[in-house]
Enzyme design. Structure first.
Site, PDB file in Angstrom:
ATOM      1  N   ARG A  93       0.757  -1.322  -0.032  1.00  0.00           N
ATOM      2  CA  ARG A  93       0.151  -0.055  -0.133  1.00  0.00           C
ATOM      3  C   ARG A  93       0.828   1.223   0.003  1.00  0.00           C
ATOM      4  O   ARG A  93       0.534   2.182   0.509  1.00  0.00           O
ATOM      5  CB  ARG A  93      -1.052  -0.042   1.310  1.00  0.00           C
ATOM      6  CG  ARG A  93      -2.260  -0.801   1.066  1.00  0.00           C
ATOM      7  CD  ARG A  93      -3.092  -0.238   0.230  1.00  0.00           C
ATOM      8  NE  ARG A  93      -4.102  -1.454  -0.123  1.00  0.00           N
ATOM      9  CZ  ARG A  93      -5.442  -1.304   0.840  1.00  0.00           C
ATOM     10  NH1 ARG A  93      -5.522  -0.495   1.780  1.00  0.00           N
ATOM     11  NH2 ARG A  93      -6.385  -2.295   0.251  1.00  0.00           N
ATOM     12  N   ARG A  97      -3.787   6.157   0.772  1.00  0.00           N
ATOM     13  CA  ARG A  97      -4.567   7.371   1.475  1.00  0.00           C
ATOM     14  C   ARG A  97      -3.422   8.424   2.290  1.00  0.00           C
ATOM     15  O   ARG A  97      -3.912   9.456   2.565  1.00  0.00           O
ATOM     16  CB  ARG A  97      -6.002   7.111   2.066  1.00  0.00           C
ATOM     17  CG  ARG A  97      -6.903   6.776   1.106  1.00  0.00           C
ATOM     18  CD  ARG A  97      -8.271   6.509   1.537  1.00  0.00           C
ATOM     19  NE  ARG A  97      -7.938   5.105   2.280  1.00  0.00           N
ATOM     20  CZ  ARG A  97      -8.778   4.383   2.739  1.00  0.00           C
ATOM     21  NH1 ARG A  97      -9.871   4.697   2.870  1.00  0.00           N
ATOM     22  NH2 ARG A  97      -8.280   2.980   2.990  1.00  0.00           N
ATOM     23  N   ARG A 138      -7.451  11.265  -5.764  1.00  0.00           N
ATOM     24  CA  ARG A 138      -8.641  10.642  -5.476  1.00  0.00           C
ATOM     25  C   ARG A 138      -9.755  11.554  -5.067  1.00  0.00           C
ATOM     26  O   ARG A 138     -10.828  11.251  -4.934  1.00  0.00           O
ATOM     27  CB  ARG A 138      -8.397   9.620  -4.214  1.00  0.00           C
ATOM     28  CG  ARG A 138      -8.037   8.410  -4.273  1.00  0.00           C
ATOM     29  CD  ARG A 138      -9.033   7.446  -4.730  1.00  0.00           C
ATOM     30  NE  ARG A 138      -9.960   6.934  -3.837  1.00  0.00           N
ATOM     31  CZ  ARG A 138     -11.269   7.404  -3.511  1.00  0.00           C
ATOM     32  NH1 ARG A 138     -11.692   8.352  -4.459  1.00  0.00           N
ATOM     33  NH2 ARG A 138     -11.814   6.866  -2.407  1.00  0.00           N
ATOM     34  N   ASP A 143      -6.463  -3.394  -7.664  1.00  0.00           N
ATOM     35  CA  ASP A 143      -7.056  -4.068  -6.543  1.00  0.00           C
ATOM     36  C   ASP A 143      -7.251  -5.420  -6.721  1.00  0.00           C
ATOM     37  O   ASP A 143      -7.433  -5.934  -7.990  1.00  0.00           O
ATOM     38  CB  ASP A 143      -8.243  -3.511  -6.327  1.00  0.00           C
ATOM     39  CG  ASP A 143      -8.639  -3.877  -4.931  1.00  0.00           C
ATOM     40  OD1 ASP A 143      -8.280  -3.003  -3.752  1.00  0.00           O
ATOM     41  OD2 ASP A 143      -9.250  -4.742  -4.524  1.00  0.00           O
ATOM     42  N   TYR A 187     -14.340 -13.065  -0.539  1.00  0.00           N
ATOM     43  CA  TYR A 187     -15.002 -11.838  -0.973  1.00  0.00           C
ATOM     44  C   TYR A 187     -16.275 -12.292  -1.655  1.00  0.00           C
ATOM     45  O   TYR A 187     -17.428 -11.714  -1.616  1.00  0.00           O
ATOM     46  CB  TYR A 187     -14.263 -10.921  -1.555  1.00  0.00           C
ATOM     47  CG  TYR A 187     -13.250 -10.026  -0.861  1.00  0.00           C
ATOM     48  CD1 TYR A 187     -13.928  -8.963  -0.149  1.00  0.00           C
ATOM     49  CD2 TYR A 187     -12.139 -10.223  -0.255  1.00  0.00           C
ATOM     50  CE1 TYR A 187     -13.016  -7.998   0.831  1.00  0.00           C
ATOM     51  CE2 TYR A 187     -11.230  -9.329   0.523  1.00  0.00           C
ATOM     52  CZ  TYR A 187     -12.060  -8.503   0.941  1.00  0.00           C
ATOM     53  OH  TYR A 187     -11.202  -7.750   1.942  1.00  0.00           O
TER      54      TYR A 187
HETATM   55  O1  CP3 Z   1       0.029  -1.831  -2.432  1.00  0.00           O
HETATM   56  C1  CP3 Z   1      -0.277  -1.056  -3.220  1.00  0.00           C
HETATM   57  O2  CP3 Z   1       0.231   0.137  -3.249  1.00  0.00           O
HETATM   58  C2  CP3 Z   1      -0.847  -1.437  -4.722  1.00  0.00           C
HETATM   59  C3  CP3 Z   1      -2.292  -1.334  -4.624  1.00  0.00           C
HETATM   60  C4  CP3 Z   1      -3.241  -2.152  -3.863  1.00  0.00           C
HETATM   61  C5  CP3 Z   1      -4.417  -1.859  -3.501  1.00  0.00           C
HETATM   62  N1  CP3 Z   1      -5.194  -2.872  -2.773  1.00  0.00           N
HETATM   63  C6  CP3 Z   1      -4.934  -0.412  -3.435  1.00  0.00           C
HETATM   64  C7  CP3 Z   1      -6.136   0.093  -2.644  1.00  0.00           C
HETATM   65  C8  CP3 Z   1      -3.196  -3.550  -3.480  1.00  0.00           C
HETATM   66  C9  CP3 Z   1      -1.764  -4.461  -3.982  1.00  0.00           C
HETATM   67  C10 CP3 Z   1      -4.379  -4.013  -3.029  1.00  0.00           C
HETATM   68  C11 CP3 Z   1      -4.697  -5.573  -2.491  1.00  0.00           C
HETATM   69  C12 CP3 Z   1      -5.748  -5.445  -1.845  1.00  0.00           C
HETATM   70  N2  CP3 Z   1      -7.029  -5.047  -2.016  1.00  0.00           N
HETATM   71  C13 CP3 Z   1      -6.032  -6.669  -0.825  1.00  0.00           C
HETATM   72  C14 CP3 Z   1      -4.893  -7.517  -0.248  1.00  0.00           C
HETATM   73  C15 CP3 Z   1      -3.845  -6.800   0.599  1.00  0.00           C
HETATM   74  C16 CP3 Z   1      -4.368  -6.582   1.953  1.00  0.00           C
HETATM   75  O3  CP3 Z   1      -4.578  -5.420   2.283  1.00  0.00           O
HETATM   76  O4  CP3 Z   1      -4.649  -7.536   2.768  1.00  0.00           O
HETATM   77  C17 CP3 Z   1      -7.146  -6.472  -0.123  1.00  0.00           C
HETATM   78  C18 CP3 Z   1      -7.921  -7.417   0.779  1.00  0.00           C
HETATM   79  C19 CP3 Z   1      -8.083  -5.435  -0.984  1.00  0.00           C
HETATM   80  C20 CP3 Z   1      -9.396  -5.264  -0.870  1.00  0.00           C
HETATM   81  C21 CP3 Z   1      -9.721  -3.877  -0.759  1.00  0.00           C
HETATM   82  N3  CP3 Z   1      -9.380  -2.744  -1.185  1.00  0.00           N
HETATM   83  C22 CP3 Z   1     -10.408  -3.505   0.544  1.00  0.00           C
HETATM   84  C23 CP3 Z   1     -10.643  -4.238   1.883  1.00  0.00           C
HETATM   85  C24 CP3 Z   1     -10.375  -1.984   0.596  1.00  0.00           C
HETATM   86  C25 CP3 Z   1     -11.092  -0.911   1.368  1.00  0.00           C
HETATM   87  C26 CP3 Z   1     -10.225  -0.947   2.609  1.00  0.00           C
HETATM   88  C27 CP3 Z   1      -9.259   0.145   2.510  1.00  0.00           C
HETATM   89  O5  CP3 Z   1      -7.880   0.059   2.914  1.00  0.00           O
HETATM   90  O6  CP3 Z   1      -9.612   1.298   1.945  1.00  0.00           O
HETATM   91  C28 CP3 Z   1      -9.695  -1.537  -0.601  1.00  0.00           C
HETATM   92  C29 CP3 Z   1      -9.778  -0.287  -1.256  1.00  0.00           C
HETATM   93  C30 CP3 Z   1      -8.049   0.078  -1.759  1.00  0.00           C
HETATM   94  N4  CP3 Z   1      -7.268  -0.693  -2.212  1.00  0.00           N
HETATM   95  C31 CP3 Z   1      -7.612   1.286  -1.359  1.00  0.00           C
HETATM   96  C32 CP3 Z   1      -6.260   1.185  -1.979  1.00  0.00           C
HETATM   97  C33 CP3 Z   1      -5.330   2.635  -2.221  1.00  0.00           C
HETATM   98  C34 CP3 Z   1      -8.099   2.526  -0.775  1.00  0.00           C
HETATM   99  C35 CP3 Z   1      -9.247   3.050  -1.592  1.00  0.00           C
HETATM  100  C36 CP3 Z   1      -9.353   4.482  -1.526  1.00  0.00           C
HETATM  101  O7  CP3 Z   1      -8.800   5.556  -2.107  1.00  0.00           O
HETATM  102  O8  CP3 Z   1     -10.273   4.945  -0.760  1.00  0.00           O
END
Ligand code: CP3
Length: 356
Positions: free
Chosen positions: A33, A37, A46, A82, A159
């Site tokens: 990540r 954010r 965003r 994602d 999911y």
């Molecule tokens: O790591 C990185 O910088 C690359 C991008 C990336 C994102 N999600 C961006 C994201 C990667 C590799 C993921 C993987 C992901 N997505 C996982 C596995 C990693 C982990 O955290 O266990 C999972 C479970 C998801 C599913 C997901 N996506 C959730 C549960 C959420 C909402 C919760 C949250 O943290 O916001 C997301 C959204 C998400 N994916 C955001 C980002 C930057 C936030 C979105 C926003 O801008 O509001």
């Protein structure tokens, strides 16, 4: 791929060398990540588009990926996307609802629903991801490797069945216990689609892959063996040979040997395990990635430094350690601390290897 000299520069990067368990001058570091954010540049992008719009716009995905990698000075970039995007072309109705996280409006709750998951025969519906890979690859410095990724089938199935996040996974796990035939059919479809998707990311220009099995730590070893291991082995066998693969999970202290047997060149560790003890259990045949607690990044600088040094000391300069957090950077993390961590890892890992 015509520029052999450029290819060689990725190949000799500390990150790729560590994936191959070759010695490196400094310990490579990147952070899950890292484009998220917590970073004001990300929030500015965003403010103009929704999360899904950002994922589907290769120019914006490139901007946030490259900005994060350069601002932090990390040793690898990770594709901005994602793990849930693949569920859309498979027939699931995905939404990122404000303040709620991901929601799937037509979850897989019973045997007959599995047939709603269409085999993915062509990656065209995810073409925007491959466009982003190509665009990021050409925007990144040639020596910075790009990591592609996908969700592992168990985490995706959670999911798909739960319809969103969950604490105990009672719907997904009871589906699995109730009807193993339907569960296996679901997992097989996810494996086939994921292999096609990851190999397309490699063809588009990714140098390494990470499989996120973020929620697999909720399973007992007994259940992992029956419901996950054979599917993971089939997935790893389908991936492009020669490309380093990181196999990541959280809360997997009781599953590490099974995860290693499932596959991957690098095993991701979270902070609930001691890096040295975990690596000893895994043996010398794999590299490891991790494993600082993401919450340490909220601590005073001296504590961040102590903890980063502890992780490096536990790796003890053995070839094959990639420094990372045990899970993603949290949204309120101070950016300066993240920048400082990357510097600390580079500085201290160099020192810890100096002779004498
Ligand atoms: O790591 C990185 O910088 C690359 C991008 C990336 C994102 N999600 C961006 C994201 C990667 C590799 C993921 C993987 C992901 N997505 C996982 C596995 C990693 C982990 O955290 O266990 C999972 C479970 C998801 C599913 C997901 N996506 C959730 C549960 C959420 C909402 C919760 C949250 O943290 O916001 C997301 C959204 C998400 N994916 C955001 C980002 C930057 C936030 C979105 C926003 O801008 O509001």
């Amino acid at each position: 791929m015509s520029e052999t000299s450029t290819v060689a520069r990725w190949d000799e990067s500390p990150f790729v060398k560590a994936c191959r368990r070759e010695p490196t001058e400094v310990t490579p570091v990147w952070l899950m990540r890292q484009a998220g954010r917590y970073m004001p540049e990300y929030r500015a992008v965003r403010a103009k588009v929704s999360f899904l719009e950002l994922c589907k716009d290769p120019a914006l995905a490139t901007e946030v990926t490259v900005t994060a990698a350069e601002r932090l000075g990390v040793d690898a970039a990770i594709l901005f996307a994602d793990i849930l995007l693949i569920l859309e072309p498979l027939g699931l109705d995905l939404e990122f609802a404000k303040g709620e996280g991901p929601v799937i409006h037509n979850p897989i709750r019973e045997r007959t629903h599995v047939d709603r998951i269409q085999p993915l025969t062509d990656v065209a519906p995810l073409g925007y991801v491959m466009d982003a890979v190509r665009s990021i690859r050409s925007a990144l410095r040639p020596e910075t490797p790009l990591i592609g990724f996908a969700g592992a089938p168990f985490t995706l199935a959670c999911y798909a069945v739960e319809g969103g996040g969950s604490r105990h996974y009672e719907l997904a796990k009871s589906f699995m216990y109730r009807d193993q035939g339907a569960w296996d059919a679901l997992m097989e479809r996810l494996v086939d689609a994921t292999a096609l998707y990851l190999n397309a990311q490699v063809a588009a220009g990714a140098q390494a892959l990470q499989l996120f099995d973020s929620w697999v730590g909720n399973l007992s070893p007994f259940d992992y063996r029956r419901f996950v291991l054979p599917h993971m082995q089939r997935l790893f066998a389908k991936l492009t040979p020669g490309v380093p693969i990181i196999h990541f999970g959280t809360d997997t202290g009781s599953l590490l040997e099974l995860q290693r047997d499932a596959g991957g060149h690098v095993i991701g560790l979270d902070w609930r395990v001691e890096l040295d003890a975990a690596w000893n259990r895994l043996g010398t045949g794999v590299a490891v990635q991790g494993n600082l607690d993401p919450v340490v990044l909220f601590a005073p600088r001296t504590e961040i430094e102590n903890q980063a040094r502890r992780v490096l000391n536990q790796a003890a300069g053995r070839p094959g350690h990639i420094f990372n957090l045990g899970h993603g950077i949290l949204p309120h993390t101070p950016v300066d601390n993240v920048v400082a961590l990357v510097d600390l890892v580079h500085t201290h890992s160099q020192k810890s290897r100096a002779p004498g």
